[in-house]
Design an enzyme around this catalytic site. Sequence first.
Site, PDB file in Angstrom:
ATOM      1  CE  LYS A  13      -8.217 -18.462  23.238  1.00 56.48           C
ATOM      2  NZ  LYS A  13      -8.800 -19.762  22.913  1.00 56.48           N
ATOM      3  NE  ARG A  88     -13.941 -15.486  29.238  1.00 58.37           N
ATOM      4  CZ  ARG A  88     -13.226 -16.527  28.854  1.00 58.37           C
ATOM      5  NH1 ARG A  88     -13.379 -17.006  27.649  1.00 58.37           N
ATOM      6  NH2 ARG A  88     -12.362 -17.086  29.656  1.00 58.37           N
ATOM      7  NE  ARG A 127      -6.147 -32.484  25.376  1.00 60.78           N
ATOM      8  CZ  ARG A 127      -6.735 -31.537  24.647  1.00 60.78           C
ATOM      9  NH1 ARG A 127      -6.139 -31.030  23.599  1.00 60.78           N
ATOM     10  NH2 ARG A 127      -7.941 -31.102  24.963  1.00 60.78           N
ATOM     11  NE  ARG A 139      -9.101 -29.540  31.384  1.00 57.27           N
ATOM     12  CZ  ARG A 139      -8.956 -28.425  30.712  1.00 57.27           C
ATOM     13  NH1 ARG A 139      -7.767 -27.966  30.430  1.00 57.27           N
ATOM     14  NH2 ARG A 139     -10.000 -27.738  30.304  1.00 57.27           N
ATOM     15  NE  ARG A 150     -13.996 -25.367  27.055  1.00 54.06           N
ATOM     16  CZ  ARG A 150     -12.761 -25.874  26.978  1.00 54.06           C
ATOM     17  NH1 ARG A 150     -12.564 -27.176  27.055  1.00 54.06           N
ATOM     18  NH2 ARG A 150     -11.724 -25.091  26.820  1.00 54.06           N
TER      19      ARG A 150
END
Length: 194
Positions: A13, A88, A127, A139, A150
């Site tokens: 997105k 959301r 990644r 991260r 998530r």
Amino acid sequence: MRLILLGPPGAGKGTQAKLLAHKHGIPQLSTGDMLRAAVAQATEVGKRAKAVMDAGQLVSDEIVNQIVSDRIDEPDCARGFILDGYPRTVPQAKALGQMLKDKGLRLDAVIELKVDEAALVRRMENRVAETTASGGQVRSDDNPEAFRKRLVEYREKTAPLSEYYAGTGELRVVNGMENVDAVTAEIERILIPA
């Protein structure tokens, strides 16, 4: 052009929003960025948001909706905007619909990037491995367990937006598993009438 991009974390997105914003000369509106700006500018709603955040609480829909409404009124949104991360929830979507109606505006499209969640987890793992191998900083939330959490939160809270916008006739679905250019081309094809 007024557009909402939907899809789970890692669906692309943000990438698509940046490309579309640049091409069409309209802002990408991220809830987090809008919230931080309102707090930094010490607007009335920003002061309310800061007080809530300083107390360690979540900012209410009422405050978030007002921040979005104020941001949409700014001059750079006159030609349109891309909402990234808002709404959301279905109540936020309903509030957005009323907000736009009150302003004499409407959405041109709600585009959902459909993706294979298992493939997203594999992409994220690759990644992380590549970042680690190159000596980069990973991260803290870039790990399979946090990412899966998530995704669960997305399915519970945000995925119902697909059904809501399908019911309004505004939802368009794009295969988010294609390469970036193919996804962009499909979004542009959907937006031609807009």
